[in-house]
Design a protein around this motif. Structure first.
Motif, PDB file in Angstrom:
ATOM      1  N   GLN A 171      -9.015 -33.419 -51.627  1.00 47.22           N
ATOM      2  CA  GLN A 171      -9.351 -32.496 -52.706  1.00 47.22           C
ATOM      3  C   GLN A 171     -10.847 -32.579 -53.026  1.00 47.22           C
ATOM      4  O   GLN A 171     -11.528 -33.530 -52.622  1.00 47.22           O
ATOM      5  CB  GLN A 171      -8.510 -32.829 -53.945  1.00 47.22           C
ATOM      6  CG  GLN A 171      -7.010 -32.809 -53.687  1.00 47.22           C
ATOM      7  CD  GLN A 171      -6.506 -31.474 -53.191  1.00 47.22           C
ATOM      8  OE1 GLN A 171      -6.465 -30.499 -53.916  1.00 47.22           O
ATOM      9  NE2 GLN A 171      -6.128 -31.420 -51.913  1.00 47.22           N
ATOM     10  N   THR A 211      -4.920 -28.447 -60.339  1.00 46.00           N
ATOM     11  CA  THR A 211      -4.465 -28.453 -58.949  1.00 46.00           C
ATOM     12  C   THR A 211      -4.351 -27.051 -58.363  1.00 46.00           C
ATOM     13  O   THR A 211      -4.347 -26.903 -57.132  1.00 46.00           O
ATOM     14  CB  THR A 211      -3.101 -29.152 -58.829  1.00 46.00           C
ATOM     15  OG1 THR A 211      -2.126 -28.468 -59.638  1.00 46.00           O
ATOM     16  CG2 THR A 211      -3.200 -30.613 -59.267  1.00 46.00           C
ATOM     17  N   LYS A 214      -8.290 -26.116 -58.220  1.00 43.88           N
ATOM     18  CA  LYS A 214      -9.016 -27.205 -57.552  1.00 43.88           C
ATOM     19  C   LYS A 214     -10.394 -27.418 -58.175  1.00 43.88           C
ATOM     20  O   LYS A 214     -11.415 -27.506 -57.485  1.00 43.88           O
ATOM     21  CB  LYS A 214      -9.116 -26.958 -56.047  1.00 43.88           C
ATOM     22  CG  LYS A 214      -7.757 -26.959 -55.353  1.00 43.88           C
ATOM     23  CD  LYS A 214      -7.888 -26.933 -53.848  1.00 43.88           C
ATOM     24  CE  LYS A 214      -6.507 -27.013 -53.202  1.00 43.88           C
ATOM     25  NZ  LYS A 214      -6.584 -27.053 -51.723  1.00 43.88           N
TER      26      LYS A 214
END
Length: 325
Positions: A171, A211, A214
């Protein structure tokens, strides 16, 4: 927002059966109203073994989960990260050696609590480097791993693992976060919250990761959380609960006990301005750190098992924490 008083009830469970050996730096999850304990240490830095212990939360009886394929169980590991998804307990990383960083692994194991079978997963993608004292949680059909300690030092990276494809995806990084071990990781909706940890000193910062988008952001507070690491954390509704933890490290490193807390704090993420100290009642546990916590959605309770005490004795007691919201 005013600091609305929060009250919670602690209850010590009166368990029976083959109680697990006292331990710290272990994994602890709840699946289908059963609590599972894996790994950790009883003596400083020495991995305790690969046995999975199971506690039926209804009968409060401990049993040993004898695997159907014992030859496939992980080697004894300490300071791994453990999370529950479906019927399975996932175990990532940890270390098998005694000195810090010795025997670090980046292997993902899974234990199916229904079939009692271990599997070592063949993973692909941007596989995280080997680490220990990191954290992991399940969100949707994925596991997220944050931080920990590697041979290169403390980490601040975040990785996503898709359990359907066994694929890793790194990520976006967020350099504002100092690398750390023993952080807390909680999820509210689609947002992850990194809380505290040890970055050469006990931390109390909070950083949120969306999430879906991001993207990262840092939170600021009128009333911050007192700094701590290796604590228990869980979420319920919009609330993040933090219990116990190390508030001052040992001057003997992992050989000795630091100063621990048995306080509890709550953050309402819908109005994240103040960490509120919880007024606790009932069987308040002795101060501790270096343990795991798991939230039961059925009972709306956070459970903690074991940990290290102020006398440096590893504990094997279990408590429930129920927040009055």
């Amino acid at each position: 927002m005013s600091k609305t008083m929060k009250v919670a009830l602690w209850q010590r469970l009166s368990t029976k059966g083959p109680v697990p050996q006292g331990r710290s730096s272990h994994g602890f999850v709840i699946i289908d109203h059963r609590a599972y304990v894996f790994g950790g240490e009883n003596s400083p830095r020495v991995p305790i073994g690969s046995t999975v212990h199971c506690l039926d939360l209804s009968t409060q009886e401990w049993n040993v989960c004898q695997p159907q394929n014992k030859d496939s169980e992980p080697q004894p590991i300490n300071a791994a990260a453990v999370a529950a998804l479906g019927d399975s307990m996932y175990v990532f990383g940890g270390r098998s050696g005694i000195t810090m960083g010795e025997g670090n692994t980046n292997q993902m194991y899974v234990f199916n609590t229904r079939t009692k079978e271990w599997r070592t997963l063949e993973t692909s993608g941007d596989i995280p480097m080997a680490r220990s004292y990191h954290t992991m949680l399940a969100l949707g059909n994925a596991l997220y791993v944050f931080g920990g300690c590697s041979e290169k030092g403390r980490l601040n990276d975040l990785h996503r693992f898709d359990v359907a494809t066994n694929q890793w995806e790194k990520q976006p990084s967020y350099d504002v976060i100092e690398g750390r071990g023993g952080p807390g990781l909680a999820a509210v909706g689609e947002t992850l919250y990194v809380v505290g940890g040890f970055a050469g000193r006990e931390m109390n910062d909070v950083h949120a990761f969306d999430t879906a988008k991001k993207t990262w952001r840092s939170l600021t507070f009128n009333t911050p959380l007192p700094p701590r690491s290796v604590f228990g954390i869980g979420s319920y509704g919009n609330n993040i609960m933090v219990v116990c933890g190390e508030v001052d490290p040992s001057d003997q490193g992992h050989e000795g006990a630091g100063n621990f807390s048995n306080e509890a704090f709550v953050l309402d993420t819908s109005h994240p301005q103040d960490w509120v100290r919880v007024t606790t009642e009932g069987d308040v546990p002795e101060p501790r750190g270096w343990f795991s916590a798991a939230f039961s959605n059925e009972e709306k309770k956070l459970y903690i098992f074991g940990g290290n005490s102020e006398t440096n004795e590893r504990l094997n007691d279990i408590y429930s924490f129920q927040l009055n919201v």
